[in-house]
Design a protein around this motif. Structure first.
Motif, short mmCIF file in Angstrom:
data_model
loop_
_atom_site.label_atom_id
_atom_site.label_comp_id
_atom_site.label_asym_id
_atom_site.label_seq_id
_atom_site.Cartn_x
_atom_site.Cartn_y
_atom_site.Cartn_z
N MET A 372 -46.26 82.14 -32.01
CA MET A 372 -45.25 81.41 -31.30
C MET A 372 -44.12 82.24 -31.07
O MET A 372 -43.86 83.69 -32.64
N VAL A 373 -43.66 82.75 -30.50
CA VAL A 373 -42.65 83.86 -30.34
C VAL A 373 -41.19 83.21 -30.87
O VAL A 373 -40.27 84.06 -31.68
N ALA A 374 -40.55 82.05 -29.78
CA ALA A 374 -39.30 81.51 -30.26
C ALA A 374 -39.48 81.05 -31.39
O ALA A 374 -39.95 80.80 -32.65
N ARG A 375 -38.00 81.07 -32.40
CA ARG A 375 -37.74 80.86 -33.44
C ARG A 375 -37.96 79.18 -33.35
O ARG A 375 -37.11 78.20 -32.32
N ILE A 376 -38.58 78.62 -34.26
CA ILE A 376 -38.40 76.99 -34.91
C ILE A 376 -38.15 76.70 -35.95
O ILE A 376 -38.30 77.04 -37.24
N ARG A 377 -36.44 76.19 -36.29
CA ARG A 377 -36.40 75.98 -37.43
C ARG A 377 -36.48 74.23 -37.99
O ARG A 377 -36.09 73.34 -37.17
N GLY A 378 -37.29 74.41 -39.27
CA GLY A 378 -36.90 73.54 -39.56
C GLY A 378 -36.71 72.80 -40.67
O GLY A 378 -35.40 73.58 -40.79
N ILE A 379 -36.17 71.57 -41.50
CA ILE A 379 -35.86 71.44 -42.73
C ILE A 379 -36.33 70.89 -43.51
O ILE A 379 -37.53 70.18 -42.61
N ASP A 380 -36.68 71.02 -44.97
CA ASP A 380 -37.53 70.32 -45.62
C ASP A 380 -36.56 69.23 -46.67
O ASP A 380 -35.45 69.24 -46.39
N ALA A 381 -37.59 68.44 -47.06
CA ALA A 381 -36.73 67.46 -48.37
C ALA A 381 -35.71 67.78 -48.55
O ALA A 381 -34.70 66.88 -49.19
N GLU A 382 -35.56 69.17 -49.62
CA GLU A 382 -33.81 69.55 -50.19
C GLU A 382 -32.92 70.13 -48.76
O GLU A 382 -32.00 70.58 -49.53
N GLY A 383 -33.24 69.56 -48.08
CA GLY A 383 -32.24 70.10 -46.55
C GLY A 383 -31.99 71.95 -46.34
O GLY A 383 -31.29 72.86 -45.33
N GLN A 384 -33.38 72.82 -46.90
CA GLN A 384 -33.40 74.01 -46.40
C GLN A 384 -34.36 74.23 -45.23
O GLN A 384 -35.08 73.86 -45.07
N GLU A 385 -33.41 75.04 -44.41
CA GLU A 385 -34.29 75.50 -43.54
C GLU A 385 -35.59 76.55 -43.74
O GLU A 385 -35.48 76.90 -44.63
N THR A 386 -36.85 75.74 -42.87
CA THR A 386 -37.67 76.76 -43.08
C THR A 386 -38.18 76.79 -42.03
O THR A 386 -37.31 77.49 -40.77
N TRP A 387 -39.16 78.09 -41.81
CA TRP A 387 -39.81 78.95 -40.83
C TRP A 387 -41.21 78.21 -41.11
O TRP A 387 -41.78 79.33 -42.48
N SER A 388 -42.06 79.23 -40.12
CA SER A 388 -43.29 79.21 -39.84
C SER A 388 -43.97 80.52 -40.41
O SER A 388 -44.04 81.62 -39.73
N MET A 389 -44.10 80.34 -41.73
CA MET A 389 -44.28 82.46 -41.70
C MET A 389 -44.66 82.75 -41.30
O MET A 389 -45.75 84.87 -40.53
#
Length: 527
Positions: A372-389
């Motif tokens: 996937m090219v599009a950015r997909i922003r996730g949030i972890d349990a600590e509230g940090q932004e996460t990315w599928s590396m």
């Protein structure tokens, strides 16, 4: 005791010393084995059993050329003592299914070094024409396949209709989607990778079962392809239209990147494994000789033009990429993540792609690629932004460079075709994903899996969360299936075809959603 030869190492785990000693010899012999006519002619007058048990295929069409593929059954060859010898395969191309108007005949040598497979490049054909083909060995005739050349470069066809698909884990479900795909009226089919899965047979209850351990040697990869290609629905889809293929990770090892495996193999062991995997891939795919592997390297990025209407750049986002940053997986950012040295394409492929985006004069410009090219922003349990590396999210600077090149070069109607993620998506590719009002430069259509992950469901809690957090994501669906594309000078129409049940044979097909792109107006809208 003799020293090991290159072919011995394909069948066991090698050492660094082994690799350095035989690596060059392996590449040289692979090259020699594919040269037409380098072996003496060896037609079989008869054969003990039916030799075309894996069917036929065609691929990589050009205006005057197509590639024809088949592979002979080793047991059939063994019954006549030909299993260690080169064997001649004759082929015929006709304008009609009954072969009343045969336009081309020829032959190709199936060598034992390549498992008695052929990828014959048949030229002298008419642009934009449909043909039917078949193979003949020892008096036995293969199933009939259908293929089609692409339009001449100066022509603008009224329409092109094709499908794209990916991810067909044999254990997770039946290839029911391929059964339906074979019945579509298509000019060609794109497979975006994960054609096989390398895993050992799972302990869990699965629909079907892999045979053997996790595959690493040439024979193990061959056996896995044979298992998959024995499926009648996959054979039917190959026979129905030309295929344009590229690989993702599971053709070698889950989430591999350049010389980095998923697990604790040494670099030398992994290069030997890659060499075996690439040879098996070439043996089982309808690829041009230009894609013949040389040791642990294979040329898969290439470009096919369909008259003036469409140009497709087929990418390879595995072989040249930097390793996934930040320990991989879904993770918060780290310094490596935003390093300018982080690349998913590698320098040569990036330059080739950017040059093509700049010079193309086609009305529609598609990229056929894996993740996937599009950015997909996730949030972890600590509230940090996460990315599928493992996806382009792991390589954000190169993604921005590609999207900016499309915009700055005024590439006409860029469309990205993606697989890998086992779900359907439609996304806007933005200059600035942080700004919802930013320019939409391109559209991305992501196809779900054909069978991987089983039946799936229309919407998931995860899908709902990601749609809420990412305004450029327009559509999500988690069922199995494929996507068809109908392309005219004025309109691109993508239909998301889903099969609600793949864990039982004979599932029905539904059109879940239809999205269109108008010429000159980037961004898809639901029809």
């Amino acid at each position: 005791m003799r020293d090991p030869e290159w072919y011995d190492l394909f069948h066991r785990r090698g050492t660094r010393r082994d690799f350095l000693r035989v690596g060059g010899a392996a590449a040289g012999l692979l090259a020699l084995a594919s040269v037409p006519g380098c072996r003496a002619d060896a037609r079989l007058r008869a054969i003990g059993s039916y030799p075309f048990k894996l069917g036929v295929a065609s691929g990589d069409p050009e205006p005057e050329l197509v590639v024809l593929w088949t592979r002979l059954d080793p047991e059939a060859l063994e019954t006549v003592g030909a299993h260690e010898n080169p064997v001649t395969i004759d082929y015929e191309l006709a304008r009609d299914h009954n072969f009343k108007e045969i336009v081309r005949t020829g032959s190709a040598i199936a060598s034992p070094e390549f498992g008695h497979s052929i990828s014959a490049e048949v030229g002298g054909l008419d642009p934009g024409h449909e043909y039917f083909y078949r193979m003949i060995v020892g008096g036995e005739v293969s199933p009939v396949g259908r293929t089609k050349t692409v339009p001449a470069p100066e022509n603008t066809p009224d329409r092109i209709r094709f499908a794209f698909a990916s991810c067909q884990d044999y254990e997770d479900g039946y290839f029911t989607a391929l059964q339906h795909l074979a019945q579509e009226d298509l000019d060609f089919i794109i497979h975006l990778g994960d054609y096989i899965y390398e895993y050992a047979e799972h302990d869990r209850d699965t629909v079907r079962h892999h045979t053997g351990p996790e595959i690493q040697t040439l024979q193990e990869y061959r056996n896995r392809y044979i298992q998959y290609r024995s499926d009648p629905d996959l054979q039917a889809a190959h026979a129905a239209a030309s295929w344009i293929v590229t690989m993702d990770d599971h053709e070698v090892d889950n989430n591999w990147a350049d010389g980095s495996p998923e697990d604790d193999q040494s670099p030398e062991q992994f290069l030997l494994r890659r060499t075996a995997a690439f040879q098996a891939y070439f043996e089982f795919m309808p690829l041009r000789q230009a894609s013949m592997p040389s040791g642990p390297n294979i040329q898969l990025y290439r470009r096919i033009r369909f008259g003036n209407l469409m140009e497709i750049s087929i990418l390879d986002t595995r072989q040249y990429r930097s390793n996934q940053p930040c320990l991989g997986g879904i993770s918060p950012s780290c310094p490596t993540h935003i390093s300018p040295d982080q690349s998913i394409l590698g320098r040569s492929q990036r330059e080739w792609l950017f040059e093509g985006l700049t010079r193309s004069e086609a009305r529609w410009n598609a990229l056929a690629q894996q993740v996937m090219v599009a950015r997909i922003r996730g949030i972890d349990a600590e509230g940090q932004e996460t990315w599928s590396m493992d996806k382009w999210d792991g390589y954000p600077l190169e993604r921005s460079a590609m999207i900016n090149r499309m915009a700055d070069a005024e590439t006409l109607n860029p469309v990205v075709l993606t697989g890998d993620i086992h779900s359907n998506w439609v996304t806007d590719l933005k200059r600035d994903f942080d700004d919802p009002s930013s320019e939409t430069v391109a559209t991305e259509f992501v196809c779900t899996s054909l069978s991987s992950d089983g039946d799936g469901q229309d919407m998931t809690a995860g899908g709902e969360r990601l749609l809420r957090r990412n305004s450029h994501l327009k559509f999500y669906n988690g069922q199995r299936g494929y996507v068809t594309a109908n392309v005219t000078p004025d309109l691109w129409t993508s239909e998301f075809k889903v099969v609600p049940v793949v864990t039982e044979a004979g599932g029905s097909l539904e059109t879940r959603a239809t999205f269109v792109i108008e010429d000159g107006h980037p961004g898809a809208e639901e029809a």
